[in-house]
Design a protein around this motif. Structure first.
Motif, PDB file in Angstrom:
ATOM      1  N   VAL A   1       0.837  -1.192   0.000  1.00  0.00           N
ATOM      2  CA  VAL A   1       0.000   0.000   0.000  1.00  0.00           C
ATOM      3  C   VAL A   1       0.877   1.248   0.000  1.00  0.00           C
ATOM      4  CG1 VAL A   1      -1.978  -1.102   1.091  1.00  0.00           C
ATOM      5  CG2 VAL A   1      -0.202  -0.109   2.504  1.00  0.00           C
ATOM      6  N   LEU A   2       0.278   2.366  -0.275  1.00  0.00           N
ATOM      7  CA  LEU A   2       0.989   3.628  -0.371  1.00  0.00           C
ATOM      8  C   LEU A   2       1.783   3.938   0.900  1.00  0.00           C
ATOM      9  CD1 LEU A   2       1.532   6.167  -2.008  1.00  0.00           C
ATOM     10  CD2 LEU A   2      -0.520   7.159  -1.020  1.00  0.00           C
ATOM     11  N   GLU A   3       1.242   3.595   2.042  1.00  0.00           N
ATOM     12  CA  GLU A   3       1.907   3.870   3.320  1.00  0.00           C
ATOM     13  C   GLU A   3       3.257   3.144   3.417  1.00  0.00           C
ATOM     14  OE1 GLU A   3       0.863   2.546   7.781  1.00  0.00           O
ATOM     15  OE2 GLU A   3      -0.699   3.719   6.788  1.00  0.00           O
TER      16      GLU A   3
ATOM     17  N   ILE B   1       5.053   1.946   0.862  1.00  0.00           N
ATOM     18  CA  ILE B   1       5.923   2.488  -0.176  1.00  0.00           C
ATOM     19  C   ILE B   1       6.544   3.796   0.280  1.00  0.00           C
ATOM     20  CG2 ILE B   1       5.948   3.430  -2.527  1.00  0.00           C
ATOM     21  CD1 ILE B   1       3.769   1.322  -3.184  1.00  0.00           C
ATOM     22  N   ALA B   2       5.744   4.633   0.932  1.00  0.00           N
ATOM     23  CA  ALA B   2       6.245   5.907   1.455  1.00  0.00           C
ATOM     24  C   ALA B   2       7.310   5.674   2.524  1.00  0.00           C
ATOM     25  CB  ALA B   2       5.100   6.733   2.014  1.00  0.00           C
ATOM     26  N   LYS B   3       7.103   4.685   3.397  1.00  0.00           N
ATOM     27  CA  LYS B   3       8.089   4.371   4.438  1.00  0.00           C
ATOM     28  C   LYS B   3       9.419   3.945   3.818  1.00  0.00           C
ATOM     29  CE  LYS B   3       4.983   2.788   8.074  1.00  0.00           C
ATOM     30  NZ  LYS B   3       4.522   1.600   8.830  1.00  0.00           N
ATOM     31  N   ILE B   4       9.334   3.079   2.791  1.00  0.00           N
ATOM     32  CA  ILE B   4      10.545   2.593   2.130  1.00  0.00           C
ATOM     33  C   ILE B   4      11.318   3.757   1.521  1.00  0.00           C
ATOM     34  CG2 ILE B   4      11.422   1.242   0.180  1.00  0.00           C
ATOM     35  CD1 ILE B   4       9.078  -0.719   0.703  1.00  0.00           C
ATOM     36  N   ARG B   5      10.611   4.619   0.794  1.00  0.00           N
ATOM     37  CA  ARG B   5      11.274   5.756   0.141  1.00  0.00           C
ATOM     38  C   ARG B   5      11.836   6.742   1.158  1.00  0.00           C
ATOM     39  NH1 ARG B   5       6.932   6.133  -4.651  1.00  0.00           N
ATOM     40  NH2 ARG B   5       7.865   4.531  -5.945  1.00  0.00           N
ATOM     41  N   ARG B   6      11.114   6.965   2.247  1.00  0.00           N
ATOM     42  CA  ARG B   6      11.587   7.885   3.283  1.00  0.00           C
ATOM     43  C   ARG B   6      12.853   7.354   3.945  1.00  0.00           C
ATOM     44  NH1 ARG B   6       7.631   7.500   6.741  1.00  0.00           N
ATOM     45  NH2 ARG B   6       6.219   8.556   5.320  1.00  0.00           N
ATOM     46  N   LEU B   7      12.855   6.058   4.263  1.00  0.00           N
ATOM     47  CA  LEU B   7      14.035   5.460   4.895  1.00  0.00           C
ATOM     48  C   LEU B   7      15.258   5.531   3.988  1.00  0.00           C
ATOM     49  CD1 LEU B   7      12.411   2.332   6.584  1.00  0.00           C
ATOM     50  CD2 LEU B   7      13.406   4.301   7.750  1.00  0.00           C
TER      51      LEU B   7
ATOM     52  N   ARG C   1      13.171   1.728  -7.442  1.00  0.00           N
ATOM     53  CA  ARG C   1      13.459   1.950  -8.860  1.00  0.00           C
ATOM     54  C   ARG C   1      12.269   2.472  -9.647  1.00  0.00           C
ATOM     55  NH1 ARG C   1      16.796  -3.618  -9.978  1.00  0.00           N
ATOM     56  NH2 ARG C   1      18.717  -2.954  -8.963  1.00  0.00           N
ATOM     57  N   SER C   2      11.074   2.298  -9.125  1.00  0.00           N
ATOM     58  CA  SER C   2       9.891   2.680  -9.899  1.00  0.00           C
ATOM     59  C   SER C   2       9.236   3.935  -9.327  1.00  0.00           C
ATOM     60  CB  SER C   2       8.877   1.545  -9.906  1.00  0.00           C
ATOM     61  OG  SER C   2       8.256   1.459  -8.647  1.00  0.00           O
ATOM     62  N   GLU C   3       8.321   4.481 -10.094  1.00  0.00           N
ATOM     63  CA  GLU C   3       7.564   5.666  -9.675  1.00  0.00           C
ATOM     64  C   GLU C   3       6.154   5.290  -9.241  1.00  0.00           C
ATOM     65  OE1 GLU C   3       8.782   8.796  -9.566  1.00  0.00           O
ATOM     66  OE2 GLU C   3      10.727   7.973 -10.125  1.00  0.00           O
ATOM     67  N   GLN C   4       5.825   3.999  -9.223  1.00  0.00           N
ATOM     68  CA  GLN C   4       4.476   3.569  -8.883  1.00  0.00           C
ATOM     69  C   GLN C   4       4.158   3.834  -7.424  1.00  0.00           C
ATOM     70  OE1 GLN C   4       4.501  -0.577 -10.017  1.00  0.00           O
ATOM     71  NE2 GLN C   4       3.427  -0.089 -11.923  1.00  0.00           N
ATOM     72  N   THR C   5       2.864   4.007  -7.145  1.00  0.00           N
ATOM     73  CA  THR C   5       2.429   4.228  -5.775  1.00  0.00           C
ATOM     74  C   THR C   5       1.670   3.039  -5.221  1.00  0.00           C
ATOM     75  OG1 THR C   5       0.439   5.320  -6.575  1.00  0.00           O
ATOM     76  CG2 THR C   5       2.306   6.736  -6.006  1.00  0.00           C
ATOM     77  N   GLU C   6       1.477   2.003  -6.054  1.00  0.00           N
ATOM     78  CA  GLU C   6       0.813   0.799  -5.585  1.00  0.00           C
ATOM     79  C   GLU C   6       1.278  -0.380  -6.427  1.00  0.00           C
ATOM     80  OE1 GLU C   6      -3.631  -0.505  -4.316  1.00  0.00           O
ATOM     81  OE2 GLU C   6      -3.446   0.500  -6.233  1.00  0.00           O
ATOM     82  N   PHE C   7       1.532  -1.508  -5.772  1.00  0.00           N
ATOM     83  CA  PHE C   7       1.933  -2.720  -6.466  1.00  0.00           C
ATOM     84  C   PHE C   7       0.896  -3.790  -6.152  1.00  0.00           C
ATOM     85  CE2 PHE C   7       5.819  -0.382  -5.892  1.00  0.00           C
ATOM     86  CZ  PHE C   7       6.394  -0.474  -7.134  1.00  0.00           C
ATOM     87  N   ARG C   8       0.409  -4.425  -7.202  1.00  0.00           N
ATOM     88  CA  ARG C   8      -0.650  -5.405  -7.012  1.00  0.00           C
ATOM     89  C   ARG C   8      -0.476  -6.531  -8.025  1.00  0.00           C
ATOM     90  NH1 ARG C   8      -6.723  -3.552  -6.459  1.00  0.00           N
ATOM     91  NH2 ARG C   8      -5.554  -2.261  -5.029  1.00  0.00           N
ATOM     92  N   TYR C   9      -0.741  -7.742  -7.578  1.00  0.00           N
ATOM     93  CA  TYR C   9      -0.736  -8.892  -8.470  1.00  0.00           C
ATOM     94  C   TYR C   9      -2.167  -9.174  -8.886  1.00  0.00           C
ATOM     95  CZ  TYR C   9      -0.665 -13.672 -10.108  1.00  0.00           C
ATOM     96  OH  TYR C   9      -0.839 -14.794 -10.868  1.00  0.00           O
ATOM     97  N   GLU C  10      -2.401  -9.269 -10.173  1.00  0.00           N
ATOM     98  CA  GLU C  10      -3.731  -9.598 -10.665  1.00  0.00           C
ATOM     99  C   GLU C  10      -3.631 -10.804 -11.584  1.00  0.00           C
ATOM    100  OE1 GLU C  10      -5.829  -6.319 -12.390  1.00  0.00           O
ATOM    101  OE2 GLU C  10      -5.027  -4.934 -10.901  1.00  0.00           O
ATOM    102  N   SER C  11      -4.375 -11.835 -11.249  1.00  0.00           N
ATOM    103  CA  SER C  11      -4.371 -13.015 -12.113  1.00  0.00           C
ATOM    104  C   SER C  11      -5.402 -12.822 -13.217  1.00  0.00           C
ATOM    105  CB  SER C  11      -4.670 -14.276 -11.307  1.00  0.00           C
ATOM    106  OG  SER C  11      -5.952 -14.199 -10.745  1.00  0.00           O
ATOM    107  N   LYS C  12      -5.107 -13.362 -14.377  1.00  0.00           N
ATOM    108  CA  LYS C  12      -5.995 -13.230 -15.528  1.00  0.00           C
ATOM    109  C   LYS C  12      -7.192 -14.173 -15.418  1.00  0.00           C
ATOM    110  CE  LYS C  12      -3.029 -10.740 -18.092  1.00  0.00           C
ATOM    111  NZ  LYS C  12      -3.101  -9.364 -17.861  1.00  0.00           N
ATOM    112  N   HIS C  13      -6.957 -15.345 -14.858  1.00  0.00           N
ATOM    113  CA  HIS C  13      -8.002 -16.367 -14.809  1.00  0.00           C
ATOM    114  C   HIS C  13      -8.055 -16.953 -13.409  1.00  0.00           C
ATOM    115  CE1 HIS C  13     -10.484 -19.767 -15.929  1.00  0.00           C
ATOM    116  NE2 HIS C  13      -9.577 -20.592 -15.421  1.00  0.00           N
ATOM    117  N   GLN C  14      -9.243 -16.979 -12.823  1.00  0.00           N
ATOM    118  CA  GLN C  14      -9.409 -17.544 -11.491  1.00  0.00           C
ATOM    119  C   GLN C  14      -9.906 -18.990 -11.634  1.00  0.00           C
ATOM    120  OE1 GLN C  14      -8.694 -16.055  -8.579  1.00  0.00           O
ATOM    121  NE2 GLN C  14      -9.176 -17.920  -7.515  1.00  0.00           N
TER     122      GLN C  14
END
Length: 61
Positions: free
Chosen positions: A3-5, A7-13, A40-53
């Motif tokens: 989550v953004l929180e 990611i923000a902690k990682i970048r701040r540290l 390395r990235s500029e994204q604010t959220e990382f999520r895994y999405e499967s194509k087929h359940q």
């Protein structure tokens, strides 16, 4: 999912406090691979999405 929180902690540290990737991993209990990916990235959220359940019951046809 990160989550953004987190990611923000990682970048701040890293950027503000100047901590190494290894130190951030120990402090936040996150893998080095994830920390590197966030830094390395500029994204604010990382999520895994499967194509087929797949069905949990297998093929019932």
């Amino acid at each position: 999912m990160l989550v953004l929180e987190t990611i923000a902690k990682i970048r701040r540290l890293s950027l503000v406090q100047g901590k190494s990737i290894k130190a951030i991993c120990r402090e936040l209990k996150i893998s080095r691979k994830v920390v590197r990916k966030v830094l390395r990235s500029e994204q604010t959220e990382f999520r895994y999405e499967s194509k087929h359940q797949p069905s949990p019951h297998g093929s019932l046809a």
